[in-house]
Design an enzyme around this catalytic site. Sequence first.
Site: not given
Ligand code: DX5
Ligand code: ZN
Length: 221
Positions: A7, A32, A34, A36, A65, A67, A136, A141-144, A174-176, A196
């Site tokens: 990501s 990937h 994102d 938003m 993706h 959002m 999801m 909304g956020f990475g990490g 997608d996520g974590g 990501g």
């Molecule tokens: C979150 C995004 C994800 C995000 C994943 O809203 O859709 O694609 O970048 O990031 P990580 O892998 O850091 O959770």
């Molecule tokens: Zn995503």
Amino acid sequence: MPLIAPSVLSADFANLVADIKMVNQSKADWFHLDVMDGVFVPNITFGMPVISAIKKHAAKPLDVHLMIVHPERYISDFKKAGTDVLTVHLEASTHLHRTIQEIKHAGMKAGVAINPHTPAESLSEIIGEIDLVCVMSVNPGFGGQSFIENTYHKIVALRKMIEEKQSSALIEIDGGVTLDNAARITHSGADVLVAGNTVFSSADPTATISKLKDIALSFQA
Ligand code: DX5
Ligand code: ZN
């Protein structure tokens, strides 16, 4: 299969070319991206100009993706920007069936993303029409953020639904996603792992992508 999709949200936005080249030369399969809007999710990222710029350097498909609210307004714009797989949120799409047809008609693969609170069953009437389900595993909304454990049973339920309906949809998580949970996610039935923070915050992103790919290959369902 399984596929790894780093990501770009966690990449270095001031030196994107370097990170794109890294992904090009790695074992990753897709980029990937994102998008938003600050309305559907409480964050704003980037849109068509950045995707077009990435497309010029990317040697692998762009998995976009969305959002955003009213994603149907921008289907042709995302196609023009170079999107290969376009994913809209079920929660943001009133006429999801029509939107899916329009994405495919525009020449892209069509994906549907579901938020953590949305049951897998809500896809039962559309699963035969789509190329990808994005589950999801964090609130978008956020990475990490940390992986939500409830996701495992959704993957299993979706895999069963896909087999029963003879759908060719890929299951993307997608996520974590981390090096610690990638095995269980893949073994539960995932086809695509988005990562990501795990990739871009590691000391050696290329090696991390390689490790994710090897884990996914070893533990695929
Ligand atoms: C979150 C995004 C994800 C995000 C994943 O809203 O859709 O694609 O970048 O990031 P990580 O892998 O850091 O959770
Ligand atoms: Zn995503």
